[in-house]
Motif scaffolding. Structure first.
Motif, PDB file in Angstrom:
ATOM      1  N   ASN A   1      75.484 -25.795   9.092  1.00 37.73           N
ATOM      2  CA  ASN A   1      74.475 -26.445   8.249  1.00 37.73           C
ATOM      3  C   ASN A   1      73.668 -27.469   9.050  1.00 37.73           C
ATOM      4  O   ASN A   1      73.472 -28.608   8.633  1.00 37.73           O
ATOM      5  CB  ASN A   1      75.141 -27.116   7.038  1.00 37.73           C
ATOM      6  CG  ASN A   1      74.118 -27.492   5.975  1.00 37.73           C
ATOM      7  OD1 ASN A   1      73.009 -26.954   5.946  1.00 37.73           O
ATOM      8  ND2 ASN A   1      74.479 -28.420   5.111  1.00 37.73           N
ATOM      9  N   ASN A   2      73.199 -27.041  10.232  1.00 30.81           N
ATOM     10  CA  ASN A   2      72.370 -27.871  11.120  1.00 30.81           C
ATOM     11  C   ASN A   2      73.080 -29.119  11.627  1.00 30.81           C
ATOM     12  O   ASN A   2      72.426 -30.076  12.053  1.00 30.81           O
ATOM     13  CB  ASN A   2      71.065 -28.282  10.423  1.00 30.81           C
ATOM     14  CG  ASN A   2      70.102 -27.120  10.275  1.00 30.81           C
ATOM     15  OD1 ASN A   2      70.198 -26.124  10.998  1.00 30.81           O
ATOM     16  ND2 ASN A   2      69.178 -27.241   9.337  1.00 30.81           N
TER      17      ASN A   2
ATOM     18  N   ARG B   1      81.670 -30.249   9.546  1.00 26.08           N
ATOM     19  CA  ARG B   1      80.536 -31.008  10.086  1.00 26.08           C
ATOM     20  C   ARG B   1      80.991 -32.272  10.805  1.00 26.08           C
ATOM     21  O   ARG B   1      80.334 -32.726  11.751  1.00 26.08           O
ATOM     22  CB  ARG B   1      79.577 -31.389   8.951  1.00 26.08           C
ATOM     23  CG  ARG B   1      78.778 -30.231   8.385  1.00 26.08           C
ATOM     24  CD  ARG B   1      77.950 -30.697   7.199  1.00 26.08           C
ATOM     25  NE  ARG B   1      77.101 -31.825   7.547  1.00 26.08           N
ATOM     26  CZ  ARG B   1      75.873 -31.708   8.044  1.00 26.08           C
ATOM     27  NH1 ARG B   1      75.349 -30.496   8.214  1.00 26.08           N
ATOM     28  NH2 ARG B   1      75.142 -32.759   8.313  1.00 26.08           N
TER      29      ARG B   1
ATOM     30  N   GLY C   1      74.731 -24.848  13.931  1.00 20.39           N
ATOM     31  CA  GLY C   1      75.535 -25.013  12.717  1.00 20.39           C
ATOM     32  C   GLY C   1      76.727 -25.914  12.962  1.00 20.39           C
ATOM     33  O   GLY C   1      76.903 -26.438  14.060  1.00 20.39           O
TER      34      GLY C   1
END
Length: 307
Positions: free
Chosen positions: A255-256, A167, A253
């Motif tokens: 996870n957003n 991320r 993605g």
């Protein structure tokens, strides 16, 4: 006997409009009529329809149902909306921090070159003409865990980076790719502005003993400040609508982490089949972009910011 004086009555001829006086305007309107029709059908009519649909529950089978501001209430209670807003602002900030200064630096470097300047211009612009499908495939290969970038990192003793999974790196990876692909067009604009600066200014500065950094700081950058500010506004408008790369590379993605506002609108419309909320999201985005467009227009109309 009374003497009367006849007062001459002036007869004014009615002004007649010459038939050919407005002919050029009529032909002008005829020529722009196709553009007006196209803009009305494919731009303003969808905008009006989107504003209207934002107050309805859209159902293409049973018909639309008026629900007032319920779609807007859904927006402000959906966590994905706030996530997309944060990601979009983060994406805009990264694009400014990483990508905004790259074309300026390249333009300054090329303008100082005495040889191979034409080759440098073409080489810097070439990535801009690469098709997006090819671009995404190449960069996914570059970002692969066993790709060239990680191979170089391992060879110099650094840890592997999971660009497409981590991320912390996913959005930055997209910005780096887009900077490489699109900096050439902005670089040419900056380079044209730099080459338009009178050479007498640089010659006078060199006579006074000014070095290259002083010339850039006190002559070049102030001379192109209007172009810098205008392209800054254009980049803010463009990055606020970031969608294509986020969708094609990671689909929002991991996870957003790369879920932008425009991508969320597409998800509401074509994944969740909720066109009412998607229209409401589009209306809010329309007003935000209208504010940026007005600021850009005022800057362009004034010719930039005066010192």
């Amino acid at each position: 006997m009374e003497q009367t004086t006849a007062v001459p009555i002036s007869k004014t001829k009615p002004q007649t409009q010459r038939p050919g006086r407005y002919k050029r305007y009529v032909w002008g309107f005829i020529f722009i009529l196709p553009a007006i029709v196209i803009f009305t059908l494919f731009l303003w009519l969808p905008i009006f329809k989107g504003v209207l649909n934002s107050f309805y529950e859209v159902d293409f089978v049973k018909g639309n149902t008026f629900i007032g501001f319920d779609n807007y209430k859904t927006i402000f209670t959906d966590r994905d909306v706030m996530t997309s807003v944060r990601n979009t602002l983060y994406y805009m900030g990264l694009a400014l921090a990483i990508g905004f200064w790259v074309p300026i630096l390249f333009a300054l470097a090329i303008s100082e070159m005495r040889r191979f300047q034409g080759f440098a211009r073409v080489a810097a612009y070439l990535p801009y003409v690469v098709p997006f499908v090819v671009l995404y495939g190449v960069w996914r290969w570059l970002y692969d865990p066993v790709g060239p970038i990680n191979a170089v990192l391992k060879s110099i003793g650094l840890n592997q980076i999971n660009f497409m999974v981590d991320r912390a790196w996913s959005m930055a990876s997209i910005v780096i790719m887009e900077t490489w692909q699109s900096f050439g067009s902005a670089m040419l604009i900056y380079l044209a502005a730099i080459l338009a600066v009178p050479r007498d200014w640089y010659e006078a500065a060199e006579i006074d003993g000014a070095g290259i950094w002083h010339r850039i700081r006190y002559i070049t950058l102030p001379a192109i400040r209007n172009q810098i500010l205008l392209l800054l506004m254009l980049q803010l408008i463009a990055t606020s609508q970031g969608f294509q790369t986020q969708y094609a590379m990671l689909d929002g993605g991991p996870n957003n982490a790369t879920l932008t506002y425009a991508l969320l609108i597409v998800r509401y419309a074509f994944v969740r089949q909720d066109y009412g909320v998607a229209s409401a999201l589009g209306v809010l985005m329309f007003f935000a972009l209208s504010i940026l467009a007005i600021v850009q227009y005022r800057i362009n109309n004034r010719g930039g910011v005066k010192s």
